[in-house]
Design a protein around this motif. Sequence first.
Motif, PDB file in Angstrom:
ATOM      1  N   LEU A 221      22.436   9.737  38.291  1.00  0.00           N
ATOM      2  CA  LEU A 221      23.380  10.008  37.030  1.00  0.00           C
ATOM      3  C   LEU A 221      24.116   8.785  37.010  1.00  0.00           C
ATOM      4  CD1 LEU A 221      24.348  13.675  37.750  1.00  0.00           C
ATOM      5  CD2 LEU A 221      22.796  12.775  35.731  1.00  0.00           C
ATOM      6  N   SER A 222      24.251   8.338  35.720  1.00  0.00           N
ATOM      7  CA  SER A 222      25.298   7.196  35.194  1.00  0.00           C
ATOM      8  C   SER A 222      26.275   7.985  34.111  1.00  0.00           C
ATOM      9  CB  SER A 222      24.496   6.239  34.680  1.00  0.00           C
ATOM     10  OG  SER A 222      23.854   5.642  35.448  1.00  0.00           O
ATOM     11  N   VAL A 223      27.602   8.019  34.624  1.00  0.00           N
ATOM     12  CA  VAL A 223      28.549   8.894  33.870  1.00  0.00           C
ATOM     13  C   VAL A 223      29.818   8.031  33.854  1.00  0.00           C
ATOM     14  CG1 VAL A 223      27.637  11.171  34.284  1.00  0.00           C
ATOM     15  CG2 VAL A 223      29.199  10.299  35.863  1.00  0.00           C
ATOM     16  N   PRO A 224      30.428   8.182  32.676  1.00  0.00           N
ATOM     17  CA  PRO A 224      31.835   7.538  32.691  1.00  0.00           C
ATOM     18  C   PRO A 224      32.857   7.772  33.899  1.00  0.00           C
ATOM     19  CG  PRO A 224      31.053   8.199  30.524  1.00  0.00           C
ATOM     20  CD  PRO A 224      30.357   9.003  31.583  1.00  0.00           C
ATOM     21  N   GLU A 225      33.625   6.954  34.158  1.00  0.00           N
ATOM     22  CA  GLU A 225      34.749   7.178  35.151  1.00  0.00           C
ATOM     23  C   GLU A 225      35.659   8.335  34.659  1.00  0.00           C
ATOM     24  OE1 GLU A 225      36.802   3.802  36.460  1.00  0.00           O
ATOM     25  OE2 GLU A 225      35.317   3.265  37.841  1.00  0.00           O
ATOM     26  N   GLY A 226      36.228   8.968  35.328  1.00  0.00           N
ATOM     27  CA  GLY A 226      37.245  10.003  34.849  1.00  0.00           C
ATOM     28  C   GLY A 226      36.742  11.282  34.377  1.00  0.00           C
ATOM     29  N   SER A 227      35.159  11.499  34.491  1.00  0.00           N
ATOM     30  CA  SER A 227      34.461  12.650  34.123  1.00  0.00           C
ATOM     31  C   SER A 227      34.633  13.755  34.915  1.00  0.00           C
ATOM     32  CB  SER A 227      32.990  12.502  34.188  1.00  0.00           C
ATOM     33  OG  SER A 227      32.462  11.381  33.175  1.00  0.00           O
ATOM     34  N   ARG A 228      34.923  15.057  34.594  1.00  0.00           N
ATOM     35  CA  ARG A 228      35.145  16.059  35.185  1.00  0.00           C
ATOM     36  C   ARG A 228      33.919  16.956  35.729  1.00  0.00           C
ATOM     37  NH1 ARG A 228      39.378  17.956  38.388  1.00  0.00           N
ATOM     38  NH2 ARG A 228      39.348  20.221  38.529  1.00  0.00           N
ATOM     39  N   VAL A 229      33.840  17.071  36.978  1.00  0.00           N
ATOM     40  CA  VAL A 229      32.577  17.918  37.553  1.00  0.00           C
ATOM     41  C   VAL A 229      33.224  19.197  37.931  1.00  0.00           C
ATOM     42  CG1 VAL A 229      30.920  18.109  39.462  1.00  0.00           C
ATOM     43  CG2 VAL A 229      31.697  15.679  38.362  1.00  0.00           C
ATOM     44  N   THR A 230      32.417  20.238  37.543  1.00  0.00           N
ATOM     45  CA  THR A 230      32.969  21.677  37.930  1.00  0.00           C
ATOM     46  C   THR A 230      31.631  22.503  38.472  1.00  0.00           C
ATOM     47  OG1 THR A 230      34.364  21.808  35.859  1.00  0.00           O
ATOM     48  CG2 THR A 230      33.552  23.932  36.796  1.00  0.00           C
ATOM     49  N   PRO A 287      32.758   1.906  34.944  1.00  0.00           N
ATOM     50  CA  PRO A 287      33.976   1.754  34.455  1.00  0.00           C
ATOM     51  C   PRO A 287      34.453   1.826  33.085  1.00  0.00           C
ATOM     52  CG  PRO A 287      33.014  -0.149  35.605  1.00  0.00           C
ATOM     53  CD  PRO A 287      31.941   0.978  35.543  1.00  0.00           C
ATOM     54  N   ASP A 288      35.449   2.292  32.674  1.00  0.00           N
ATOM     55  CA  ASP A 288      35.992   1.966  31.352  1.00  0.00           C
ATOM     56  C   ASP A 288      36.830   0.548  31.243  1.00  0.00           C
ATOM     57  OD1 ASP A 288      37.056   1.942  29.023  1.00  0.00           O
ATOM     58  OD2 ASP A 288      38.346   3.957  29.170  1.00  0.00           O
ATOM     59  N   ALA A 289      36.059  -0.297  30.687  1.00  0.00           N
ATOM     60  CA  ALA A 289      36.652  -1.766  30.602  1.00  0.00           C
ATOM     61  C   ALA A 289      37.898  -1.766  29.828  1.00  0.00           C
ATOM     62  CB  ALA A 289      35.579  -2.915  30.019  1.00  0.00           C
ATOM     63  N   ASP A 316      35.100  -0.983  24.711  1.00  0.00           N
ATOM     64  CA  ASP A 316      33.625  -0.323  24.897  1.00  0.00           C
ATOM     65  C   ASP A 316      33.850   0.977  24.124  1.00  0.00           C
ATOM     66  OD1 ASP A 316      35.548   0.548  26.315  1.00  0.00           O
ATOM     67  OD2 ASP A 316      34.486   0.397  28.410  1.00  0.00           O
ATOM     68  N   TYR A 317      34.966   1.755  24.174  1.00  0.00           N
ATOM     69  CA  TYR A 317      35.062   3.062  23.418  1.00  0.00           C
ATOM     70  C   TYR A 317      35.935   2.882  22.112  1.00  0.00           C
ATOM     71  CZ  TYR A 317      32.775   4.719  27.723  1.00  0.00           C
ATOM     72  OH  TYR A 317      32.032   4.814  28.786  1.00  0.00           O
ATOM     73  N   GLY A 318      36.629   1.867  22.050  1.00  0.00           N
ATOM     74  CA  GLY A 318      37.371   1.886  20.583  1.00  0.00           C
ATOM     75  C   GLY A 318      38.828   1.418  21.264  1.00  0.00           C
ATOM     76  N   VAL A 319      39.474   0.709  20.294  1.00  0.00           N
ATOM     77  CA  VAL A 319      40.872   0.468  20.488  1.00  0.00           C
ATOM     78  C   VAL A 319      41.821   1.495  19.695  1.00  0.00           C
ATOM     79  CG1 VAL A 319      42.977  -1.374  19.951  1.00  0.00           C
ATOM     80  CG2 VAL A 319      40.125  -2.028  20.635  1.00  0.00           C
ATOM     81  N   THR A 320      42.738   2.132  20.317  1.00  0.00           N
ATOM     82  CA  THR A 320      43.612   3.035  19.685  1.00  0.00           C
ATOM     83  C   THR A 320      44.880   2.467  19.060  1.00  0.00           C
ATOM     84  OG1 THR A 320      44.643   3.390  21.933  1.00  0.00           O
ATOM     85  CG2 THR A 320      42.479   4.771  21.284  1.00  0.00           C
ATOM     86  N   GLY A 321      45.357   1.077  19.641  1.00  0.00           N
ATOM     87  CA  GLY A 321      46.584   0.523  18.998  1.00  0.00           C
ATOM     88  C   GLY A 321      46.864  -0.784  19.688  1.00  0.00           C
ATOM     89  N   GLY A 322      47.800  -1.348  19.005  1.00  0.00           N
ATOM     90  CA  GLY A 322      48.141  -2.646  19.488  1.00  0.00           C
ATOM     91  C   GLY A 322      49.300  -3.277  18.954  1.00  0.00           C
ATOM     92  N   ARG A 323      49.795  -4.296  19.631  1.00  0.00           N
ATOM     93  CA  ARG A 323      51.269  -4.758  18.972  1.00  0.00           C
ATOM     94  C   ARG A 323      51.064  -6.449  19.156  1.00  0.00           C
ATOM     95  NH1 ARG A 323      52.042  -3.100  24.221  1.00  0.00           N
ATOM     96  NH2 ARG A 323      53.167  -4.385  25.271  1.00  0.00           N
ATOM     97  N   LEU A 324      51.875  -7.152  18.243  1.00  0.00           N
ATOM     98  CA  LEU A 324      52.038  -8.395  18.395  1.00  0.00           C
ATOM     99  C   LEU A 324      53.523  -8.795  18.802  1.00  0.00           C
ATOM    100  CD1 LEU A 324      51.482 -11.660  17.865  1.00  0.00           C
ATOM    101  CD2 LEU A 324      52.080 -11.073  15.441  1.00  0.00           C
ATOM    102  N   GLU A 325      53.741  -9.429  19.710  1.00  0.00           N
ATOM    103  CA  GLU A 325      55.258  -9.735  20.476  1.00  0.00           C
ATOM    104  C   GLU A 325      55.422 -11.205  20.302  1.00  0.00           C
ATOM    105  OE1 GLU A 325      55.746  -8.378  24.242  1.00  0.00           O
ATOM    106  OE2 GLU A 325      55.287  -6.149  23.782  1.00  0.00           O
ATOM    107  N   ILE A 326      56.424 -11.584  19.533  1.00  0.00           N
ATOM    108  CA  ILE A 326      56.862 -12.837  19.349  1.00  0.00           C
ATOM    109  C   ILE A 326      58.171 -13.476  20.174  1.00  0.00           C
ATOM    110  CG2 ILE A 326      57.516 -14.607  17.573  1.00  0.00           C
ATOM    111  CD1 ILE A 326      55.634 -13.174  15.683  1.00  0.00           C
ATOM    112  N   ASP A 391      42.177   4.558  24.886  1.00  0.00           N
ATOM    113  CA  ASP A 391      42.690   5.930  25.299  1.00  0.00           C
ATOM    114  C   ASP A 391      43.033   6.200  26.615  1.00  0.00           C
ATOM    115  OD1 ASP A 391      42.486   8.027  23.034  1.00  0.00           O
ATOM    116  OD2 ASP A 391      40.556   6.831  22.608  1.00  0.00           O
ATOM    117  N   ALA A 392      42.189   5.243  27.498  1.00  0.00           N
ATOM    118  CA  ALA A 392      42.718   5.256  29.027  1.00  0.00           C
ATOM    119  C   ALA A 392      43.948   4.719  29.351  1.00  0.00           C
ATOM    120  CB  ALA A 392      41.300   4.967  29.706  1.00  0.00           C
ATOM    121  N   GLU A 393      44.665   4.328  28.542  1.00  0.00           N
ATOM    122  CA  GLU A 393      45.923   3.711  28.775  1.00  0.00           C
ATOM    123  C   GLU A 393      45.958   2.437  29.248  1.00  0.00           C
ATOM    124  OE1 GLU A 393      48.566   6.502  30.675  1.00  0.00           O
ATOM    125  OE2 GLU A 393      48.568   7.964  28.905  1.00  0.00           O
ATOM    126  N   GLN A 394      44.635   2.031  29.231  1.00  0.00           N
ATOM    127  CA  GLN A 394      44.513   0.433  29.804  1.00  0.00           C
ATOM    128  C   GLN A 394      45.051  -0.415  28.566  1.00  0.00           C
ATOM    129  OE1 GLN A 394      40.926   0.205  32.444  1.00  0.00           O
ATOM    130  NE2 GLN A 394      40.407   1.350  30.535  1.00  0.00           N
TER     131      GLN A 394
END
Length: 863
Positions: A221-230, A287-289, A316-326, A391-394
């Motif tokens: 099985l190949s699953v993303p990190e953080g997957s929940r197994v029940t 892994p979530d890059a 890999d799963y989409g950017v949720t936000g960003g900022r420019l610091e000067i 979304d993974a707060e990376q």
Amino acid sequence: MTQDTQLPADAAKRLTWPLRLTYAGMLAERVVRAFWPLWSLVLLTLASLLMGLHEALPLEAVWTVGVVVVGGGLAALVYALRQFRAPLRSEVLARLDATLPGQPIAALSDRQAIGTGDAASESVWRVHLARMSARLDAARAVEPDLRLARRDPYALRYMALLAFVIAVLFGSLLRVASVAEMGPGTGQTLASGSVWEGWVEPPAYTGKPSIYLNDVTREALSVPEGSRVTLRFYGEVGELALHETVSGRTEDVTPATEPEQGFDIAESGVIRIEGPGGREWDVEAIPDAPPSIEFEGPLARGEAGRMETPFVAKDDYGVTGGRLEITLDLSKVDRRYGLAVEPEARDKIVLDLPMSITGDRTEFSETVVEDLSKHPWANLPVSAELFASDDAEQEGLSAPQLGELPGRRFFDPLAKSIIEQRRDLLWNRENGTRVAQVLRAVSYKPEDVFRSETTYLKLRFAVRRLETRLSVDQLNDDAVEELAEVLWSLALEVEEGDLSDAQERLRRAQDRLSEAIENGASDEEIAELMNELREAMQDYMQQLAEQQGDQPQQDMAEGEMQELSSQDLQDMMDRLQELMEQGRMAEAQQLLDQLRQMMENMQIARGQQGQQSPGEQAMEGLSETLRQQQGLSDEAFRDLQEQFGPEGQQGQQGQQGQEGQQGQQGQGQQGQGQQGQQGQGQQGQGQQGQGQQPGDLEGGLADRQRALRQELNRQTQNLPGAGSPEGDAARRSLDRAGEAMDEAEESLRNEDFAGALDDQADAMEALREGMRELADQMAQQQQQQQGGQQGDALGRNNPSGNRDPLGRDQGENGRIGTDEQLLQGEDVYRRARELLDEIRRRSGEQERPTEELDYLKRLLERF
């Protein structure tokens, strides 16, 4: 329903459908009122089962709740059966009859009791029945009353319905079936063999589907990190056990034989169910890059000095936000003048990054656009970094981008000086004294550097406020921001100037383009300045054409007169832009200087300069009065400084007193009254330098204020435009200025310098308003005079003025030409070819007049 024999057949037939619909409504009323507790309980029970609440409760609690629900259902059913009663036909007739006027249904069912056998009485009875029968046409079905507010004041039925709707949307029918597993016979069924089931749920932001492990036949099985197994084990406890190496758990580990297991996949490993029917999987944790982000270009300066910074972001799963610091790159700042001191602590500039509007944020490019021209770091070295998060707060970080923080560039020397002092004040408020001194030095001779007296007065007022704040040690953050905003407005006013003056605008556009070429400006800035030059040139030529049509021609100047056509100017502009696009800046500068010289030498027909009109004389007098009032206000301000600290302000007072004396000596004199004022001013200043007592000085200022008030009265009496709305408004404004001067004189005699400053400011504002209204009156009068003279100007035959604004001979019979040698210079053949092409193009435009087309045809035949 059976037909009522007492109701006539015709009436019964006409009331068939109203009676049926009314019956159905009454039946619905009684069903709702009787059965609402039962169906509310049923909906609430189904909602609980669909949401799986029974799975979260202990078995004993489930059985207890089940008994309560069944008992409540039986009680609700008994209540419903006792309350429900089907409506009778008589009840339906009575409800329908109540809605009709006179109750015609009851009347038609009645029998004549009195007067039977009497023909007249029976005739009246038949008329009455006919009338009641006619009213049956208005019979309509009665709407049912389904309101239950009295029976259900807490709206429990709606709560049950809402819970059921939510359960249908978010619950599952499979959970209802699990109730059967809690029955008495379930233990014997599972005793025959243990079973298991399991799920793998990837994180929601990945968009991956859940995996039902019972249906997975492959061993990898190949699953993303953080997957929940029940996992759930059914049967005898201990027959099935879990073995896994993917969670990395070391503490609070659930026993391997626990019937319900749950954990997150943190690394690659093995999941194995040991026991009857067990299975094993090799799990690869994907892994979530972290997101990546980079600059796609430098910190570029866009239109009007806005910063435009392109970037590209990936995840890999989409950017949720960003900022420019000067941040400020202090090591590369030229630490001279106002930047020599240490800067005040200032937060870094943080800008939110724009996200892609297409919806796909796995890889996209955008541009940060922000106007940072007012920031203290504008046009200074900075270091910029981009940050992106998922979304993974990376968080991803770009390489730093070094360069100048883009901001608006000022080309006017005075505007550049004001902006530089504004930057120094924001850099560190310790530069306040130096900023005030520099600005006073810049405005030492206003007639040499200021195009507008209003701008000069605004700058002096800003300097005075800065010095007041410094003298009382109240230069706080709010004061600094306020002064910075004032200086920014002044710099813009100086830089942009009065754009209605086309000639001044053209000269400024040429200067700005020349300076941009010398400083090596970017292509975008040069293109913007080139467009500004074209627009200024068009406005200038249009203004010249309008003036030539209204004014007579003046005497010719000595020397050869250089004349230009609009096409020649357009060709020079095109050639200038072509040279700049090719990077030949030296040749472009030379051509720009040539254009400037040609425009200065162009001779345009203008009217001879006559004597000043009464309005112009009044404007000059009021302008001189305003300047003298400003001088008095400056001296009152210096006296106010002496009250706060005479010793600390002594050196500055002497310098400012000398400046005020020189300014008074440089002013023009407008009559004997003004000469007296000037003499008083110089005498008062001389006394100040000799250490005269303050009381005498205040008396001198008050006397000069009174003299200035008297001079204003004389100017008001001689003010032109009496009777016109603008002239009357100007007189009212000057009257207000006089009243303010009187109050200022009284404040000066009472040594109330702060009050005198306020009154003098009101007087200057009223003076400026009166001058504006007088200028409006003069402009309207001039427009009326030009309108009356236009017809005479058109019919006047003046050989020396028979040229258009471009210097071409208008001649007679519509002939337009020029005596300029067009084919001259180095590129003669190219110019001849362009002229021939233009003649051919115009000859092909059939909408031109026939005379012009014939003329163009003759030119083509000749050349």
